[in-house]
Design a protein around this motif. Structure first.
Motif, short mmCIF file in Angstrom:
data_model
loop_
_atom_site.label_atom_id
_atom_site.label_comp_id
_atom_site.label_asym_id
_atom_site.label_seq_id
_atom_site.Cartn_x
_atom_site.Cartn_y
_atom_site.Cartn_z
N ALA A 172 0.83 -1.21 0.00
CA ALA A 172 0.00 0.00 0.00
C ALA A 172 0.86 1.25 0.00
N MET A 173 1.91 1.27 0.82
CA MET A 173 2.75 2.46 0.88
C MET A 173 3.53 2.65 -0.43
N ALA A 174 3.94 1.54 -1.06
CA ALA A 174 4.63 1.65 -2.35
C ALA A 174 3.71 2.26 -3.40
N ALA A 175 2.43 1.86 -3.38
CA ALA A 175 1.46 2.44 -4.31
C ALA A 175 1.17 3.89 -3.97
N ALA A 176 1.05 4.18 -2.67
CA ALA A 176 0.69 5.53 -2.23
C ALA A 176 1.74 6.55 -2.67
N ALA A 177 3.02 6.24 -2.48
CA ALA A 177 4.08 7.18 -2.85
C ALA A 177 4.06 7.45 -4.35
N ARG A 178 3.88 6.41 -5.14
CA ARG A 178 3.85 6.58 -6.60
C ARG A 178 2.63 7.38 -7.03
N LEU A 179 1.49 7.12 -6.43
CA LEU A 179 0.27 7.84 -6.81
C LEU A 179 0.37 9.32 -6.42
N ALA A 180 0.97 9.58 -5.26
CA ALA A 180 1.12 10.97 -4.83
C ALA A 180 2.00 11.74 -5.80
#
Length: 498
Positions: A8-16
């Motif tokens: 989730a955090m890997a996706a969150a950083a990329r989406l941000a």
């Protein structure tokens, strides 16, 4: 986003970075999912994975989400030897990290001439399986026609001169018996699958990619413990203005006009969203949606399939680590068949001695001073066992200590205190059904070793983390984050990075 696990955090950083406002709702009070730390009296212990393979996954994450590379945020140390193995007959071998020639020489010296050559030839075939499956099972969203991956065995057939024909191993155990022809080499091979909770007798031969990944890309440690990697990813998210709400349990995924439209929290609050990303066990996600998320009869999506968990013993020891001690030692079970039978059924209240992994990170950050040592003993165990039963915990504790005595001089006399962790603790911290631990996705095996795709039948709802494609383990969870971010930013035509 539901859950603050590594995927989730890997996706969150990329989406941000792509311009999305990202809010992460985590039911516990911290981030990292299973990547946690236990601290007491100046001692520190990783309670999840203790080592990292394929660090390139996290190097790519840091390159794509900021100016500071991964090595500026954590200190990566290559572990050498990669592992010391103590076999049931007392034979020992220490395997160099990411060195084929070194491994061949070490095996020939410890197990006899020819052992290294057979293992080296196996690694060549394992590389062929890796080359055939790396993109579809790690770097791309799961194919819509995933059945192709389920049916074809990527591990190559081997020619048998005496039989004048080729024969293809169907399971990892068959590779050991047909190609390695040494019980100790077979134990070395099978331990790579067992470490992920997989039964080598039933897992497809494609699981040969697991030891190959470790051999080809090395084994790494993060100074301060693997929890430091979770901290670095969390801090990267915060710098990219990802919002985290801890102590916030999601109880329902909201729908509007036939697509996911947000989440409802346990306190009744509602958060609307254009996309919902869930880093949770499939049984939990099913409860949040109360609708089918995959096709009927989809063998990848059984949310209640029994999976093994992890039993760990955290040891605070007086006395420092002796010079030359291996960071990781695997003490193989004296009766592998009994161990695997018990894992598969959990029948009876007398667990046999398991294969035990001993982690001894000679890391000043994890001990009060050089006169002490922190050690983690662990074994794969049936998650469905009764972990409230004192006898079960006591027996596993004794098994782990007995195995570790072959590795750590004067162990029992050195113990200041110990902390037991069972699959129930994993359940409490991660919400995983019965505290099970997900394995990486594998080809063949009629699809039973694949994971649900990152997209679902509910538009706008995505799955990320170890319980979705491409499966469990730190590298795979990190890749799931990259895949989900790509699907949201680029749409269903996204086919992975090239």
């Amino acid at each position: 986003m539901i859950g603050a696990g590594m995927g989730a955090m890997a996706a969150a950083a990329r989406l941000a970075v792509a311009g999305h406002r990202v809010v992460v709702y985590e039911r516990t009070e911290t981030y990292g999912g299973a990547v946690r730390r236990f601290e007491r009296d100046g001692f520190g212990f990783d309670t999840g994975p203790g080592l990292l393979t394929l660090p390139a996954v996290y190097r790519d994450l840091f390159v794509k989400t900021g100016k500071e590379p991964l090595e500026d945020c954590v200190e990566l140390v290559q572990v050498d030897p990669c592992a010391r193995h103590v076999f049931a007959d007392g034979t020992e071998v220490s395997l160099p990290n990411a060195s084929r020639a070194g491994v061949v020489a070490a095996l020939d010296k410890a197990l006899g001439a020819g052992a290294g050559e057979r293992w080296g030839a196996f690694l060549v075939r394992a590389r062929e399986a890796w080359d055939r499956t790396r993109r579809p099972l790690l770097e791309e969203p799961l194919w819509p026609n995933w059945q192709v991956l389920a049916e074809k065995e990527p591990y190559p057939a081997v020619a048998h001169r005496r039989l004048l024909r080729t024969r293809q191993a169907r399971t990892l155990s068959e590779i050991g018996s047909l190609e390695l022809r040494d019980e100790r080499l077979a134990a070395l091979l099978e331990s790579s699958a067992l470490a992920h909770g997989l039964d080598p007798r039933t897992v497809p031969a494609s699981a040969a990619v697991l030891p190959y990944m470790e051999h080809a890309f090395g084994t790494w440690y993060v100074h301060g413990g693997i929890r430091e990697l979770a901290r670095a990813v969390y801090e990267r998210c915060v710098r990219r203005r990802v919002e985290f709400v801890f102590g916030a349990e999601v109880v329902r995924v909201l729908e509007k006009d036939g697509r996911a439209a947000g989440v409802e929290l346990s306190d009744g609050a509602v958060a609307e969203a254009d996309h919902v990303v869930a880093d949770v066990d499939p049984a939990w996600l099913k409860a949040l949606t109360d609708r089918p998320l995959d096709g009927n009869g989809d063998v990848r999506a059984d949310p209640f399939m029994t999976r093994p968990g992890r039993f760990a013993l955290l040891l605070a020891l007086r006395g420092g680590c002796e010079a030359g001690a291996a960071h990781r030692t695997v003490v193989h079970a004296p009766d592998p068949e009994s161990e695997l039978d018990f894992l598969a059924s959990a029948d009876g209240d007398q667990p046999p001695p398991p294969t035990v992994t001993v982690l001894r990170p000679d890391d000043p950050a994890l001990r009060p001073d050089d006169g002490h040592e922190s050690v983690v003993l662990s074994a794969v165990v049936p998650s469905a066992a009764d972990w409230d039963e004192e006898g079960m915990v006591r027996q596993y504790t004794e098994h782990l200590l007995e195995a570790a005595e072959a590795v750590i001089p004067g162990l029992r006399d050195r113990v200041l205190w110990q902390e037991v962790r069972t699959p129930d603790d994993t359940d409490d911290e991660t919400g995983a059904f019965l505290g099970a631990v997900p394995a990486p996705a594998l080809a063949a095996g009629r699809g039973r070793f694949l994971h649900p795709s990152n997209t679902t039948r509910l538009p706008g709802l995505y799955r990320v983390g170890g319980w979705s494609h491409p499966g469990g383990g730190l590298p795979h969870a990190g890749m799931s984050g990259a895949l989900v971010a790509g699907l949201i930013v680029e749409g269903p035509e996204f086919r992975g990075s090239r």
